[in-house]
Enzyme design. Structure first.
Site, short mmCIF file in Angstrom:
data_model
loop_
_atom_site.label_atom_id
_atom_site.label_comp_id
_atom_site.label_asym_id
_atom_site.label_seq_id
_atom_site.Cartn_x
_atom_site.Cartn_y
_atom_site.Cartn_z
N LYS A 65 -7.65 -1.08 6.41
CA LYS A 65 -8.04 -1.92 5.11
C LYS A 65 -7.10 -3.12 4.90
O LYS A 65 -7.62 -4.05 4.63
CB LYS A 65 -7.80 -0.83 3.88
CG LYS A 65 -8.86 0.36 3.91
CD LYS A 65 -8.76 0.98 2.49
CE LYS A 65 -7.81 1.92 2.33
NZ LYS A 65 -7.88 3.28 3.10
N ASP B 65 -13.45 3.49 7.61
CA ASP B 65 -12.54 4.18 6.87
C ASP B 65 -13.38 4.72 5.82
O ASP B 65 -12.89 5.87 5.38
CB ASP B 65 -11.48 3.07 6.41
CG ASP B 65 -10.39 4.07 5.59
OD1 ASP B 65 -9.82 4.93 6.19
OD2 ASP B 65 -10.10 3.58 4.33
N ARG C 210 -12.32 13.38 5.66
CA ARG C 210 -11.06 13.69 5.55
C ARG C 210 -10.82 14.61 4.53
O ARG C 210 -10.32 15.63 4.49
CB ARG C 210 -10.09 12.58 5.90
CG ARG C 210 -9.96 12.33 7.47
CD ARG C 210 -9.11 11.20 7.57
NE ARG C 210 -7.75 11.28 7.06
CZ ARG C 210 -6.98 10.38 6.41
NH1 ARG C 210 -7.38 9.24 6.32
NH2 ARG C 210 -5.78 10.64 6.28
N HIS D 34 0.74 -1.11 0.00
CA HIS D 34 0.04 0.12 -0.02
C HIS D 34 0.76 1.08 0.03
O HIS D 34 2.02 1.32 0.64
CB HIS D 34 -0.94 -0.16 1.31
CG HIS D 34 -2.03 0.99 1.11
ND1 HIS D 34 -3.09 0.71 0.41
CD2 HIS D 34 -2.18 2.28 1.53
CE1 HIS D 34 -4.07 1.65 0.37
NE2 HIS D 34 -3.39 2.62 1.11
N SER E 213 -6.17 4.66 8.75
CA SER E 213 -6.83 4.39 7.42
C SER E 213 -6.23 3.60 6.66
O SER E 213 -6.76 2.52 6.23
CB SER E 213 -6.84 5.80 6.57
OG SER E 213 -7.29 5.69 5.45
#
Ligand code: URA
Length: 462
Positions: free
Chosen positions: A202, A176, A183, A97, A198
């Site tokens: 995930k 999220d 956000r 990620h 966040s």
């Protein structure tokens, strides 16, 4: 990052009220685990109104969250919905990620590269956020591609192809989904704890055995200070490792867009061209970073003895076409129409402008965040949550950092939804790029790597 003050003892037997929790965070107190869990649960279930969540996010942004608060938030967000179990896949589940960048299309390469080398890649990705692009928005440029798969179908695609890239459904990490969109609208993106929670919520909901994190640094990163990026990297590694997920974080350069394309469809084309064996110089940084990240995934997934051996395996899968085969299989399995990859007429932007270089010299610096906003304003990103994005909008850069250009030569091609959207991005580009008479200093693509031990040691020194 500021650390919150110790909290006054609270008794968990009493009912919780969001107004009390946000006032306590506003006043700089550390929240207790059950209070953070209340926020994450209420965000996911919709029980806490958006105005209170937005106020809490701003309080958390300004006052900071402690290490414990951050860890609790990440886990509570992970637990806000259903989770995926990778146990039935029969392969080690590994993902990567990124903390968000411009032109960052590595996911399209690393997922099939790692899958081709024997690891499963269950990738739950996000949409465009702030000035950065979103993997899901890019994939949805392929007609028919479904990013909202139920978990059972996610598993079928993973078993068939080895990789699947999906988004959060209402059932998967709903906290999220809600907080991410808030956000984006409330200026509360750029905070290490909120980014950490966040991303990890995930990733940990995908039942991963291992995780490779790409923490962007430089002018296009959410966190501009290098020290903040180091802190984010260490925080994410330590938080994920504490849940039993082997994790490594690489600090990588985002002082210019990655590769030459920034947008939606045009990014997919750049990634697929690399998998088809093309090797333009302007895509070398994308190719190299993808192989480094995939190398770590393959190593952590137990399919190579070192990250270097993983890199060599990934490079072979890129050259022999197996990564491309897996990518196309995944796209088809998720409903995508593969014919567009062979149809030069598919790319039909509403308006096109070739921007010529307005100066001669070396391309010295790029304000990559500004370039990301230019891409968004062309129509590739959204102003408000839920708005559609234009699959064809974006920018092709014909000159990259360090290139020597002559005034009047093509510098970039801008694609927009309408001609009226071209002027502002052009002005942004002209502001964002500086030229010099001598070549700029080169910046390493990967500047630092945090393993678990290094993350612990770094955090202990904070
Ligand atoms: N990517 C995410 O998923 N979340 C963030 O907050 C930033 C980047």
């Amino acid at each position: 990052m500021k650390q919150a003050e110790p909290s006054e003892p609270q008794t968990s037997a009493l009912p919780l009220h969001m107004i009390d929790i946000l006032r306590r965070k506003r006043d700089g107190l550390a929240l207790e685990a059950h209070e953070i869990e209340f926020v994450a649960r209420g965000a996911g279930s919709g029980e806490i109104p958006q105005d209170q969540l937005a106020a809490w996010l701003m309080a958390a942004w300004i006052r900071g969250l402690s290490l414990d608060e951050t860890r609790t938030l990440a886990l509570a967000m992970r637990d806000s919905g259903e989770k995926f179990s990778s146990a039935g896949l029969g392969r080690t589940a590994v993902d990567k990620h990124s903390s968000g960048g411009v032109g960052d299309k590595t996911s399209f390469l690393v997922a099939p590269l790692a899958a081709a080398c024997g690891v499963a890649v269950p990738m739950i990705s996000g949409r465009a956020l702030g000035h950065t692009g979103g993997t899901l928005d890019k994939l949805e440029a392929i007609p028919g591609y479904r990013t909202a798969l139920p978990l059972a179908e996610f598993e079928i695609v993973l078993k068939k192809c080895g990789a699947s890239i999906v988004g959060q459904t209402p059932a998967l990490v709903p906290a999220d989904r809600v907080l991410y969109a808030l956000r984006d609208r409330t200026g509360t993106v750029e905070n290490p704890s909120l980014i950490c929670a966040s991303i990890l919520s995930k990733k940990l909901a995908a039942g991963l055995d291992a995780l490779v994190l790409d923490v962007k640094t430089g002018s296009g990163a959410f966190l501009r200070m290098y020290e903040d990026c180091e802190f984010l990297a260490a925080l994410m590694v330590a938080t994920a490792e504490a849940t039993g997920t082997r994790t490594v974080a690489l600090l990588t350069d985002m002082n210019q867009p990655l590769g030459y394309a920034a947008g939606n469809w045009i990014e997919l084309v750049e990634a697929v061209d690399l998998m088809r064996g093309k090797r333009p110089t302007a895509s070398e940084d994308l190719r190299e970073l993808s192989l480094i990240l995939a190398g770590w995934m393959i190593f952590l997934g137990g399919q190579a003895e070192s990250e270097q051996a993983g890199y060599a395996r990934a490079e072979k899968a890129l050259i022999d076409g197996s990564a491309l085969r897996i990518f196309f299989e995944m796209v088809a399995a998720q409903g995508g129409d593969l014919r567009v990859f062979d149809d030069p007429g598919f790319h039909k932007p509403g308006a096109t402008r070739v921007l010529e270089s307005w100066e001669s010299g070396y391309v010295a610096t790029m304000d990559t965040t500004a370039l990301g906003w230019a891409v968004q304003r062309l129509g590739a990103g959204r102003e408000k949550a839920g708005e559609p994005v234009d699959p064809h909008a974006g920018i092709l850069f014909h000159a990259r950092r360090g290139a020597k250009v002559e005034r009047g030569q093509p510098f970039a091609t801008l694609y927009a939804t309408t001609a009226a959207q071209l002027d502002e991005p052009e002005a942004i580009l002209k502001q964002a790029i500086r030229f010099s008479e001598t070549p700029p200093q080169s910046v390493p693509l990967v500047s630092r790597i945090f393993t678990s031990a290094e993350a612990e040691e770094y955090l202990a020194r904070q």
